[in-house]
Motif scaffolding. Sequence first.
Motif, PDB file in Angstrom:
ATOM      1  N   VAL A  30       0.839  -1.205   0.000  1.00 23.69           N
ATOM      2  CA  VAL A  30       0.000   0.000   0.000  1.00 23.69           C
ATOM      3  C   VAL A  30       0.870   1.249   0.000  1.00 23.69           C
ATOM      4  N   ALA A  31       1.950   1.230   0.804  1.00 20.52           N
ATOM      5  CA  ALA A  31       2.815   2.404   0.903  1.00 20.52           C
ATOM      6  C   ALA A  31       3.501   2.694  -0.432  1.00 20.52           C
ATOM      7  N   ALA A  32       3.985   1.669  -1.106  1.00 22.07           N
ATOM      8  CA  ALA A  32       4.695   1.877  -2.364  1.00 22.07           C
ATOM      9  C   ALA A  32       3.789   2.495  -3.421  1.00 22.07           C
ATOM     10  N   VAL A  33       2.582   1.967  -3.543  1.00 19.06           N
ATOM     11  CA  VAL A  33       1.653   2.493  -4.541  1.00 19.06           C
ATOM     12  C   VAL A  33       1.183   3.887  -4.148  1.00 19.06           C
ATOM     13  N   SER A  34       0.884   4.080  -2.874  1.00 17.70           N
ATOM     14  CA  SER A  34       0.383   5.377  -2.408  1.00 17.70           C
ATOM     15  C   SER A  34       1.418   6.480  -2.576  1.00 17.70           C
ATOM     16  N   TRP A 146      -7.005  -2.086  -1.923  1.00 16.95           N
ATOM     17  CA  TRP A 146      -6.695  -0.696  -1.606  1.00 16.95           C
ATOM     18  C   TRP A 146      -7.266   0.139  -2.737  1.00 16.95           C
ATOM     19  N   ASP A 147      -8.202   1.042  -2.400  1.00 14.73           N
ATOM     20  CA  ASP A 147      -8.819   1.909  -3.394  1.00 14.73           C
ATOM     21  C   ASP A 147      -7.909   3.121  -3.580  1.00 14.73           C
ATOM     22  N   ARG A 148      -7.272   3.213  -4.746  1.00 14.73           N
ATOM     23  CA  ARG A 148      -6.286   4.267  -4.986  1.00 14.73           C
ATOM     24  C   ARG A 148      -6.930   5.640  -5.117  1.00 14.73           C
ATOM     25  N   GLY A 179      -2.777   1.587 -14.735  1.00 19.38           N
ATOM     26  CA  GLY A 179      -3.230   0.650 -13.720  1.00 19.38           C
ATOM     27  C   GLY A 179      -4.660   0.849 -13.301  1.00 19.38           C
ATOM     28  N   GLY A 180      -5.174  -0.170 -12.614  1.00 20.11           N
ATOM     29  CA  GLY A 180      -6.537  -0.139 -12.125  1.00 20.11           C
ATOM     30  C   GLY A 180      -6.669   0.666 -10.852  1.00 20.11           C
ATOM     31  N   ARG A 181      -7.904   1.041 -10.577  1.00 13.12           N
ATOM     32  CA  ARG A 181      -8.184   1.808  -9.371  1.00 13.12           C
ATOM     33  C   ARG A 181      -7.989   0.962  -8.118  1.00 13.12           C
ATOM     34  N   HIS A 182      -8.260  -0.336  -8.229  1.00 14.65           N
ATOM     35  CA  HIS A 182      -8.277  -1.208  -7.057  1.00 14.65           C
ATOM     36  C   HIS A 182      -7.043  -2.105  -7.029  1.00 14.65           C
ATOM     37  N   LEU A 183      -6.210  -1.939  -6.026  1.00 14.37           N
ATOM     38  CA  LEU A 183      -5.035  -2.764  -5.817  1.00 14.37           C
ATOM     39  C   LEU A 183      -5.441  -3.956  -4.945  1.00 14.37           C
ATOM     40  N   VAL A 184      -5.439  -5.149  -5.517  1.00 13.55           N
ATOM     41  CA  VAL A 184      -5.883  -6.330  -4.776  1.00 13.55           C
ATOM     42  C   VAL A 184      -4.860  -6.677  -3.693  1.00 13.55           C
TER      43      VAL A 184
END
Length: 352
Positions: A30-34, A146-148, A179-184
């Motif tokens: 989550v931290a990396a994508v955020s 995780w909803d981006r 990428g998609g909005r939702h990170l599984v």
Amino acid sequence: MSDRLADHTTLRLGGPARTWVRATSEEELVAAVSEADAAGEPVLVVGGGSNLVVADEGFAGTVVEVATRGVSADVGDSDDPTCGGALVTVAAGETWDDLVARAVERGWVGVEALSGIPGSVGATPVQNVGAYGQEVAQTIASVRVWDRKLRGIRTFAAADCGFGYRTSRFKVDRYDANGGRHLVLSVTFQLRQGSLSAPVAYGELAAALGVETGQRAPLAEVRSAVLALRAGKGMVLDPADHDTWSAGSFFTNPVVPADVVPEGAPAWPAEGGLVKTSAAWLIEHAGFGKGHGLDRDPAPVALSTKHTLALTNRGTATAADLLALAREVRDGVEATYGIALVNEPVLVGCSL
């Protein structure tokens, strides 16, 4: 660790990433994508790399490798194991076929026909992965993401996942071009317990097992039969076999009006009064047989010698080579039958 996408994809194609982050925990993921989102940095999330075609130029952004692990099971207490159930929650980074092998070993029923499919668990709900009469949508209870966009964790029940043929809301809902909005983060499966499989729904598999369509068979026998069928089509990864240097089926089976299906082509009922026909049949009957491309000099790419749906890297290919072959096949099928094939793999930094 290599930052070349070619070293992380089953096609063995793709240039370098500008930044590479390997996330081994949900918090790191989550931290990396955020952090990349907050900085306006393009993000590419990579699991098993089995459904990606990445440009030779690579990816001018942050690649986040999903390497999370963990499987937990809440197993029913029924004295009769055929009546019990297992609620199995799996981290997105777990290897899909390892999960299937564990399910077969422990008598968890419902994913045995999905044996041998490469990639990670987190990717399976995105594509609604399916084969030999099963889809993950049939056993998924919920998907945690995780909803981006909203910047928070959400859990979607299966009914809210928008599952369809090789699609879902996780594929359709975009955050940006990459990428998609939702990170599984994890997927929870509701699996029946027992020694026999779910009803065998695919004729080829039923024949291999010596049962009628709709009958059940021992779980281990179903897994063995599926692995053998997939291996015969070059669909089980083998570093020594260039027929497996692919992204699996490159085109989805078209869903079209019944009167569009060519005479002699397979057809199965689909939603909305439409029918699904065979992309492999269309490709072969449009003049692109197994091994198409191998007669060229050089021959960096070709259709698999075992299955016309797989576009393969023969060892020296570039992504541009592969895309040129894909266009040739797609355009040839459309010119012959008026049916436009759609690619199944995600194209990153390139297009057809």
